[in-house]
Structure formats: C-alpha cells, structure tokens
Design a protein around this motif. Structure first.
Motif, PDB file in Angstrom:
ATOM      1  N   ALA A  48      -0.020  -1.039   6.850  1.00 42.74           N
ATOM      2  CA  ALA A  48       0.110  -0.744   5.422  1.00 42.74           C
ATOM      3  C   ALA A  48      -1.258  -0.561   4.771  1.00 42.74           C
ATOM      4  O   ALA A  48      -1.356  -0.506   3.543  1.00 42.74           O
ATOM      5  CB  ALA A  48       0.882  -1.853   4.720  1.00 42.74           C
ATOM      6  N   LEU A  78       3.975   6.029   2.665  1.00 37.52           N
ATOM      7  CA  LEU A  78       4.317   4.645   3.021  1.00 37.52           C
ATOM      8  C   LEU A  78       5.255   4.004   2.007  1.00 37.52           C
ATOM      9  O   LEU A  78       5.087   4.161   0.805  1.00 37.52           O
ATOM     10  CB  LEU A  78       3.006   3.836   3.095  1.00 37.52           C
ATOM     11  CG  LEU A  78       3.113   2.337   3.307  1.00 37.52           C
ATOM     12  CD1 LEU A  78       3.550   2.039   4.732  1.00 37.52           C
ATOM     13  CD2 LEU A  78       1.780   1.670   3.013  1.00 37.52           C
ATOM     14  N   TYR A  80       6.490  -0.002   1.526  1.00 40.01           N
ATOM     15  CA  TYR A  80       6.169  -1.297   2.135  1.00 40.01           C
ATOM     16  C   TYR A  80       6.841  -2.417   1.378  1.00 40.01           C
ATOM     17  O   TYR A  80       6.729  -2.522   0.157  1.00 40.01           O
ATOM     18  CB  TYR A  80       4.636  -1.465   2.117  1.00 40.01           C
ATOM     19  CG  TYR A  80       4.156  -2.825   2.596  1.00 40.01           C
ATOM     20  CD1 TYR A  80       4.584  -3.355   3.810  1.00 40.01           C
ATOM     21  CD2 TYR A  80       3.255  -3.561   1.829  1.00 40.01           C
ATOM     22  CE1 TYR A  80       4.136  -4.591   4.237  1.00 40.01           C
ATOM     23  CE2 TYR A  80       2.798  -4.803   2.259  1.00 40.01           C
ATOM     24  CZ  TYR A  80       3.247  -5.308   3.464  1.00 40.01           C
ATOM     25  OH  TYR A  80       2.796  -6.525   3.892  1.00 40.01           O
TER      26      TYR A  80
ATOM     27  N   SER B  94      -1.210  -0.937  -1.650  1.00 35.95           N
ATOM     28  CA  SER B  94      -0.689  -0.027  -0.635  1.00 35.95           C
ATOM     29  C   SER B  94      -0.160   1.266  -1.250  1.00 35.95           C
ATOM     30  O   SER B  94       0.398   2.097  -0.553  1.00 35.95           O
ATOM     31  CB  SER B  94       0.395  -0.715   0.189  1.00 35.95           C
ATOM     32  OG  SER B  94       1.488  -1.040  -0.640  1.00 35.95           O
TER      33      SER B  94
END
Ligand SMILES: Nc1ncnc2c1ncn2[C@@H]1O[C@H](COP(=O)(O)OP(=O)(O)OP(=O)(O)O)[C@@H](O)[C@H]1O
Ligand SMILES: [Mg+2]
Lengths: 282, 518
Positions: A48, A78, A80, B94
C-alpha cells in the motif's frame, strides 16, 4: 494486474517481520493466511506504499513502491482497508467516503457522489449514509472502511482482516461483493478465518514468521492434508493438532494415531494447520 | 482498467475546492465560536467609551484579534492532529493525492475560517460603534490585515500540530497568544520609540486620529510582512512532506513560496522596525514641528515645546466667555461643550494672566502642550476620552510654563525648583474652585506620615494636576498659597501683574509673593 515481491524483507529493529519474500500474485482473490505476527499486515502496508521495505522490492506491474512517482501510480489503482481502521468521527458516513473519493482523484462531484452511493449500497450502508461515524457500531465502521476501499474502483484491493466484526449475514454479503470484484481485479486479503478463504479465494499464500510457507490454490493446500486427518478415540503425542468434535470423537491431524482411527476428508483448515505446524514440510 | 478512467474524469480544474469545502464544514467550530465570542465580549467592554467613533471600536476589535488568535491556533493544531488522533493517517497517505496537496487544502480551509472569524469580530466592532452612536470613517486596512494575522495564527497552530501532541499544542497556543500580548503591552507602554512592536501579527495600534488615520501608518508594510510570514509558514508546511522528492513542480513551487515569504518578511520587517514612530504632520508648516515624543521614557523635558501646527480641521467648537475649544467633527459638539465646561473655571481664574490660552484645539498625535504665551493650547486626540481628570490644572500649567513642564518631566523632574510658581498655582487652583482652602487645610492636618505629608494634597484626582503621584506642594508653598487665597483677589491680581515677568522666568522668591508676610 500482477503483484511481484522480489526478495522482499522488512525488519523492525531486530525483528524480521518479512524475510526474503519472492512471490508473484496475479489477478483474482488471494487469501493471506498466517498466525499472529506472521507479517501479513507488514506485507500489505508495503504494497500500500505506506512502509518502505528494508531490502528487496514490491511492484505492481511495472511500478515499484520504492520510486516516488511510481508510488503515485500504484496509489491511483489502490483500494486499502487497514487492519487498524480509523475514521473521522465527526464526519457522516457519506462525507467520509466522499472525502476519500476526492483524495482518490474523483473530482467531478456528480459522478463522485454516484460512486459513493454505489459503494455504500455495496456494503448495505445506504440507510446510515447521513449518520455521524462516531455513532456507529464497530461492524458498521468496518463496512465504511470497505466502502472507502472500493469507492474509486481500484485495480488492486488490499483488505487487512476485512471480515473481523462482521455479522454472518454481512460476511456472506462481503464474500459476494469481493467475489464479484475479484473477477477482474487483484484482491489480496489477510484473514484468520479459513472459511473466508475457502469460500472466495482463488489462491492462498501462507505466511509464517515472515516467510512464505505455501502458495497455490486452496484445493492444493487442502490436498497437503490428504491422508493425514483422522477421526479417532485418542490422539497420539506427535499429532500436529487434535480436538474433540461434536460426534464425541477426536479429529487428529498428523500420522495415524492408531489402528482404530478412520481417515477423514481434509479441510482447508487442516491443510493450513499442517503447513504452519512446520513439521512435515520444513 | 479503463472502467474507471472512462466513466469518471480523474482530472479537472476543481480538485482543490471539494476538499477545502469539506474541511471547512468540519472544523472544530466550537473553537471558532469561543474565539469570536470571547474576543468580541472583551472588545465590546473596552469599546464602551464616552465619545465612540467607528475608528476606535473597530480598532478595539482588531486589537482583540490576539485573543481570537489563541483559538485559531488551537483550531489549526486540531486539524493537523486529526489524522493522527483518528488513526486515519494510512488511509490518507495511501491516496494518490500528494501529502503536500492534502495539507494545502487544509491550510486553505483554515485561512478561510480564520479570515471569516476575524471579519465577524470586526463587524461586531463596527456594529457596536454604530450602536453606541459612533461616527467617522472606516479604516478598511484593518480588515485584510486582521484576516492575514488570523490565518497566520491558524497556520502556525497547524504546523505545531503536525509535529507535537495535543498538550504541546495547547501550551503553544497559550505561549503564542500570551507572548504576543506581553510584547504588545510592554512595548506600547514603555518603549514606543522603537519599532519592535510592529512586528507582531496584531501589533498594538499606533495612535489613531480621525484626521490622519494611523500615525505612523504601519499597515502598508505590515500587510506585506504578515503575508510574507504566511508564505513562509505555508510553503514550509506544504513542502515538508516532499523532502525526498524536491524535483516535483508542486514542492518546488512551495519552496519558492517559502523563500519569497522569508524575503518579504525580512525586508518589510526591517522597514517596520525603522518605522518606529514616524509621525505625519498635517498643517501649514510641518517642517517646523518636531514630535515631543519619548520624553517620558528619557526623563527629559523639552525646554521649548513646539506646538503641533494648526491643521484647521478641528472645526467643531464650543465657547465660553474665557475660552474657545475646537475638536474634530467626528467627535461631535457634545465633546467640545464638555471640554469647555471642564476648562472654563481655570480659564477664568487665569483671565488676568498675559498670554494665557484662550483657544484650545484638538491635535492628532502630540501631547498636551501650550507653549509659552502663544495664546493657544492643544488637546491630544484620544480614543477613549477621560479628559475630565487629566485636564485639571492644564490651563494653569500653561500660565506657569516651568511648572507645567513638571507634567512632562515625570519622576525625573525636580519638584521644588519653582516654589513661587507652585504657590501661585495653588492660589489659581483655589480660585478656579477645584480645591477649597478648607480641603487643603484638612489635607495638611490629616497628612501625618508618608509622602502625602510633604506633598499635599495627594488624593488621586489632585495628584494629576501638576505632576505624577508625589509631586505636589510643600508645606511652605501651601502656607503662602492659602494666605494669598485669603486676600482680596483684586489685590493679589494687581500685585502679581508687576511680579509676573520674574515669576514666569522662575526668578521670583517665595518671600516676594503677596501673602508671604501674613
Ligand atoms: N511498528 C512496528 N514496530 C516494531 N515491530 C513491529 C511493528 N509492526 C509490526 N511489528 C512486528 O512485525 C511482525 C509482523 O507484524 P504484522 O503486524 O505484520 O503481523 P500480522 O501477520 O499482521 O499479525 P496479526 O495477524 O496479529 O495482525 C510482528 O512480530 C510484529 O511484532
Ligand atoms: Mg495484521
């Protein structure tokens, strides 16, 4: 998309959380199994882009997590769900997912709001969309976490213990959701629930003390235990594991405990226990 | 992978506004409400003056920006700590949005909130002025300046919140607010002749005049100075997470912003420092006038004080048989009338004195002053008029110039250099009705110890008359003054007329005064 780990290691001081991981994970749903402290979370956090590896590389297709610009490319694809999920308590469910969708570069408000609504429906949260997060139960928060992970339609979905705290009905719903998502994407989910893995995963990775003990299809893992699972009156001392089942007999994993023992069809859990017990394989 | 790209436009020109708006809605509003509330209450309390003006009330609101800043500082710190405290750091980190960009949107929200909070505080000041019946012009410059100062407090809090826990942030807010308050008050009261205080985000307001605005007008350079700080702090906050990748355009822009900010803050900080108290003078002959500023701190008095030139703008007047008083129109005729009634008894008491002031006008910045024999006196324009007490004895001090200088000499002056003038002054005070002989005698009788014995009377009102605190009259001066008051006024007046030149020159002995031999 393919996830490639090349000789990946990560240490925290003297603790080697990951120790020379060398695997490739392709599209589909991969279950990450392993005891507490095996390194599952560490592996997912490296992928990540949250944690730099001590050595080796982690890549998503051509992009490496060690390269600044490529990291952004990975993040663009991504979704996550962290194990220790945190949310903004003063935001409503909708606002929180919407805020993260903004950070995931969904800039057009109308389309973004549609996406948020879809993500909330996928985890059955459309009715609490207007509730403040601080008023929600743990399981519902978990589902908010899943919603934010899928909102931007990620190509790579990392779910760290996604089913913890979910009730049985939601677990089933979650399996359906992930099963659907996994058709065209790479999903990596860590869990302690072997049933989850057998229900939806197309492949399994077993981590143990920072190393990969097994990688392959769930059926293969189950096969490892073939001929090593028994129903018996008593266990031998060298059994990998044994416990009493509802028919009053012991279920024994390991060498045949005695002549009266009858072979039993192994489950995925038997395979996992056998692999992580260390003895037959290592 | 094209599913997402095809259905949702990933890039558009509005990536910033969405997050800023979301952040704005979720700021810790209780801090903003408390900040505006507390500072507004303090401001309104202080703004309650007898002759309100818009300039004064909005100025007070600006001054309370310091209190607001403490809350804004906390607001910023709280926002900076939010990810950490709610364990969402990983989720944010992220996402593909760069950390610097995330911070930039948060700084944007803080700037908007800080500016709005200050704007509200300023509006409350304006409404309070109008509600009190205040008039005059609005000093718009306070608005952008206060908004920038407010944003700076929030951004500094944000910077601290990024690196420190909540307890340190609370301490930081207290130190920031308390520190600026301390410097503010220290430098306003004691060291106004240096420019250090202008370097505060909310500097002590320079003297404000309805006629001249702020004197000195620091707000041009101050705006740029605070802007420089904002660029510096904001640039560093945005650039900091890019440390490892200074090649990106965003981080370079942020760094250039920070460097520009540092340059601006330095250049304009130096200029502000040099600004000190450079007064502007409006009037026919500005070159002839030098501000008599700074005498209190140096302990020196100007031997021949210059009077602020007549700018002919104090045009709202009131008159009595002995005196004409003119003020700036903003304050209204009622102030002029009230000043006449305060000064008239003294004006009549000194009617026979040569060169006595008959015309009193308001000036923007200088101290009270009347020069020798100029026939006029000036009144310093003040925000909060409490002229009644500190004007007692003013005209008498104009008639007796050396004595008057004690007013300026402060504690460094010599109290008993001119005993004859002192005694005459006491006689004039009694003539004006400010003091009765009985009150003076009672004061002498009751004063048995301490400084009041030698320097009677020393009740608070009267101590203002010819000096500070213990500067008053000696026993001998009181005896002669009382003796003069007991004589027929006409006789004293005619005897004094011959003695007057020597008296004002400071060469007359106490023994030569009319009442001495009684
Ligand atoms: N921040 C850290 N500092 C020091 N050691 C850490 C840190 N994070 C993890 N570790 C150690 O690294 C090892 C792997 O931890 P990790 O969290 O990856 O395990 P896990 O497989 O996710 O375990 P669990 O199933 O309990 O979540 C453990 O020994 C753990 O103690
Ligand atoms: Mg874990």
């Amino acid at each position: 998309m393919n996830v490639v780990f090349e000789n990946l290691s990560r240490s925290y001081g003297s603790v080697r959380a990951l120790d020379g991981i060398d695997i490739t994970i392709g599209p589909g749903i991969t279950g990450l199994l392993g005891p507490n402290g095996a390194g599952k979370t560490t592996m997912l956090r490296i992928l990540a882009t949250l944690l730099p590896p001590t050595s080796g590389t982690a890549r998503l297709d051509g992009w490496s997590t060690s390269h600044d610009r490529e990291r952004v490319e990975i993040r663009r694809r991504l979704g996550y769900l962290p194990q220790d999920l945190g949310l903004y308590p003063r935001f409503t469910v909708f606002e929180f997912v919407d805020y993260l969708a903004m950070l995931k570069e969904l800039h057009d408000p109308r389309q973004r709001h549609r996406r948020v609504r879809e993500a909330l429906e996928a985890v059955d949260l459309q009715d609490v969309a207007g509730r403040k997060i601080r008023t929600l139960s743990g399981g519902i928060r978990r589902r908010v976490g899943i919603a934010q992970a899928i909102v931007a339609d990620p190509q790579l979905l990392l779910l760290d213990e996604p089913t913890g705290g979910l009730d049985p009905e939601q677990r089933v719903r979650f399996r359906q959701l992930v099963g659907r998502l996994g058709e065209h994407r790479t999903v990596l989910l860590s869990t302690h629930l072997v049933e989850d893995v057998s229900a939806i995963c197309t492949s399994v990775v077993v981590l143990w003390h920072g190393r990969v003990l097994f990688q392959g299809a769930p059926a293969e893992l189950r096969k490892r235990a073939e001929g090593l699972v028994w129903s018996a009156q008593e266990a031998s001392s060298d059994a990998v594991a044994s416990w009493r089942t509802d028919n009053g007999k012991l279920r024994v994993i390991g060498a045949r405990p005695g002549p009266s023992a009858t072979p039993v069809e192994p489950t995925l859990e038997d395979g996992y226990l056998l692999v992580t017990s260390g003895s037959p394989i290592r | 992978m094209s599913v997402s790209e095809s259905t949702v436009a990933r890039r558009s020109w509005t990536p910033i506004f969405g997050p800023v708006w979301t952040e704005l809605r979720h700021l810790t509003y209780i801090l903003l409400v408390l900040g505006v509330g507390v500072s507004a209450i303090v401001a309104i309390k202080q703004a309650n003056v007898a002759y309100p003006t818009i300039g004064y009330d909005t100025g007070v609101a600006y001054h309370e920006g310091e209190i607001l800043s403490a809350f804004l500082f906390l607001l910023g710190a709280w926002l900076a700590m939010r990810d950490r405290r709610s364990a969402t750091t990983d989720l944010i980190a992220s996402s593909p949005t760069r950390p610097g960009a995330v911070r930039a949107t948060r700084l944007g929200a803080l700037a908007v909130a800080g500016a709005a909070a200050f704007g509200l505080l300023w509006l409350i000041g304006l409404v309070s002025a109008l509600a009190h019946g205040g008039s005059g012009v609005i000093d718009w410059v306070l608005v952008p300046d206060g908004m920038l100062g407010s944003a700076l407090a929030a951004w500094l809090g944000f910077a601290l919140g990024l690196i420190a826990p909540a307890s340190v942030a609370v301490l930081g807010a207290a130190l920031y607010s308390g520190g600026t308050y301390f410097i503010n008050t220290q430098y306003t009261h004691y060291n106004t002749h240096i420019g250090f205080q202008w370097l505060l985000p909310f500097p002590p307001l320079p003297q404000w005049s309805a006629d001249l605005g702020y004197v000195p007008n620091i707000f041009g350079p101050h705006l740029v100075f605070v802007l420089g700080w904002l660029l510096l702090v904001g640039g560093l906050i945005v650039a900091a997470p890019f440390r490892r990748s200074l090649r990106t355009i965003a981080s370079r822009t942020a760094l250039i912003g920070a460097v520009t900010g540092l340059a601006l803050a330095t250049v304009f900080g130096v200029q502000l420092q040099a600004e000190a108290n450079r007064y502007t003078v409006n009037g026919p002959n500005p070159a002839s006038w030098v501000p008599d500023y700074g005498q209190y701190s140096s302990g020196l008095s100007t031997p021949d004080p210059l009077i602020y030139p007549n700018d002919h703008r104090a045009t709202t007047c009131a008159t009595s048989s002995a005196l004409r008083v003119c003020v700036y129109p903003v304050y209204g005729r009622s102030l002029a009338t009230s000043l006449v009634s305060i000064l008239d008894p003294e004006a009549r008491a000194i009617e026979s004195v040569i060169g006595r002031p008959t015309y009193v006008r308001m000036v923007p910045v200088a101290e009270e002053n009347c020069g020798a024999g100029l026939g006029q006196a000036v009144l310093k324009e003040q925000y909060s008029f409490s002229y009644h007490y500190n004007l007692r004895g003013y005209l008498i001090s104009c008639a007796l110039p050396q004595l008057g200088q004690r007013r300026y000499a402060g504690f460094g002056g010599l109290p008993h250099d001119f005993p004859a003038q002192s005694a005459v002054a006491l006689w004039l005070v009694i003539r004006s009705g400010e003091l009765t002989p009985r009150a003076v005698r009672q004061g002498v009788a009751s004063g048995t110890s301490g400084s009041c014995l030698a320097d009677l009377p020393c009740t608070p009102q009267y101590s203002d008359i010819f000096g500070f605190g213990s500067l008053g009259w000696t026993r001998a001066e009181i005896r002669v003054g009382l003796a003069m008051a007991a004589l027929p006024p006409a006789r004293v007046t005619s005897e004094l007329r011959e003695l007057w030149p020597r008296l004002v020159a400071g060469k007359l002995l106490l023994a030569s005064l009319p009442g001495y031999r009684q």
